[in-house]
Design a protein around this motif. Structure first.
Motif: not given
Length: 397
Positions: A96-101
């Motif tokens: 999620a950190a890669v996708l939504y960051g």
């Protein structure tokens, strides 16, 4: 002043609930990650489990903060019996950190996790000095680098899809702008054609009907009615021709193509103007025939509109029409008397000069209209130069 917290996404709430319930089920069944190491026993594993589930609520609203805190929670989980659910939720936080960051985080996290995986592998291999130590590096890669790489792939796919959607919207917008411009240009062309076709006939009808009403002479009235009838019939024929041009092609094989006016029709146009009362002379130079259709149509319409203006606005006197070709251009020159008009006069809207100027501009030519220069000049001149090469390059009405 504290920052307002965004409400968790409903999918994040579902993920947190599923992760927490799964961890509780594994704990109830006695399934842990402990492999005989000294750890905090009992229910201590529930603490990092609940903390990781709480961080799942921030996977969209604060993905980078959730990943940092999740890393500390995962380290704390190593000192308990350990739960597989806690580890799986951590991998989701990495994803999620890669996708939504932020874009910077999306570039930095995969590189960081790859370096951590390499460092862990080399460190345990140097410590244990056994090949089995590579398995620890594999597990570290599955927990950190694999979800980060998956997030990069999904994010790139979404960005590509969004770019394609934006390009499609821009293409549709440009197509709509082109369609609107084409409609406006077609309406302007139709307005020019309608004005040039009908104005001459209607002007003659207006002038002769006014003369017939003002003079109580049977012979004059008879002549005026004859001219009115001829112009009415010719005007209707021109209107039918325009309607034929505007009709959609329905595939009717019985329909015949409608020819556009050419310079060969100038003789008939001059005769008609003479019938309407103008004293017109025509001079056509060599090499005028066989020009591209847009050039001949524009020249014909310019002559027609100039004669219409002379009929409506010019005093009685000689009108000359000269058409010749030189230096790769067709020159059209129409002169008429200039001054006050005695007798009936048809009103004008000024659209004729605008239409002639627009026709010339479409063919990249030059247009001039006004009194001839010189002291005491009483001649009105209309002059247009139409480059023949412009039509050969594809410029058309």
């Amino acid at each position: 002043m504290p920052l307002p917290l965004s409400r968790p996404h409903r999918d994040d709430v579902r993920i947190a609930a599923i992760g927490l319930l799964g961890g509780l089920l594994l704990w109830a069944l006695g399934l842990t990650n402990s492999q005989g190491r000294l750890v905090l026993g009992g229910g201590w594993l529930l603490v990092p489990l609940c903390a990781m589930a709480g961080l799942e609520l921030l996977r969209r609203t604060a993905p980078q903060a959730a990943l940092v805190l999740g890393t500390f929670v995962l380290i704390a989980d190593r000192f308990t019996l350990g739960s597989l659910a806690t580890t799986l939720m951590f991998t989701d936080l990495v994803y999620a950190a890669v996708l939504y960051g932020t874009p910077a985080a999306a570039r930095r996290i995969p590189v960081t996790t790859a370096l951590i995986t390499i460092a862990v592998t080399l460190g345990f291999l140097a410590w244990f000095r056994k090949p089995e130590a590579l398995l620890i590096g594999v597990v570290s890669g599955l927990v950190s680098f694999a979800p980060a790489a998956t997030g990069v792939l999904v994010r790139n796919h979404r960005e590509a899809a969004e770019s394609a959607r934006l390009r499609a919207e821009q293409t549709a917008l440009l197509a709509e702008m082109d369609r609107t411009q084409a409609v406006v240009a077609e309406r302007a062309r139709m307005a020019r054609e309608l004005h040039d076709m009908v104005a001459n006939h209607l002007s003659a009808i207006a002038i002769h009907s006014t003369a017939a009403l003002s003079l109580d002479e049977p012979r004059t009235t008879q002549q005026a009615l004859t001219v009115i009838r001829e112009n009415s019939v010719e005007g209707l024929a021109e209107m039918r021709r325009l309607i034929g041009i505007l009709r959609d092609d329905s595939g009717d094989s019985q329909g015949e193509p409608v020819a556009a006016p050419t310079l060969d029709g100038l003789g008939s146009l001059i005769e008609q103007s003479r019938t309407n009362g103008l004293d017109v002379t025509l001079a056509v130079g060599d090499g005028v025939g066989g020009l591209p259709a847009p050039i001949e149509l524009a020249a014909y319409r310019i002559v027609q509109e100039s004669l219409t203006n002379a009929l409506k606005h010019a005093p009685h006197g000689p009108v000359t029409v000269a058409v010749h070709r030189s230096d790769g251009a067709l020159t059209v020159r129409v002169t008429s008397p200039y001054g006050d008009v005695d007798g009936p006069r048809a009103p004008g809207s000024g659209a004729g000069l605008i239409g002639m100027r627009e026709r010339t501009a479409l063919l990249r030519g030059t247009f001039e209209a006004g009194p001839e220069s010189g002291p005491g000049s009483k001649i009105w001149q209309v002059r247009a130069e139409l480059p023949v090469d412009a039509a050969d390059e594809g410029v058309s009405e």
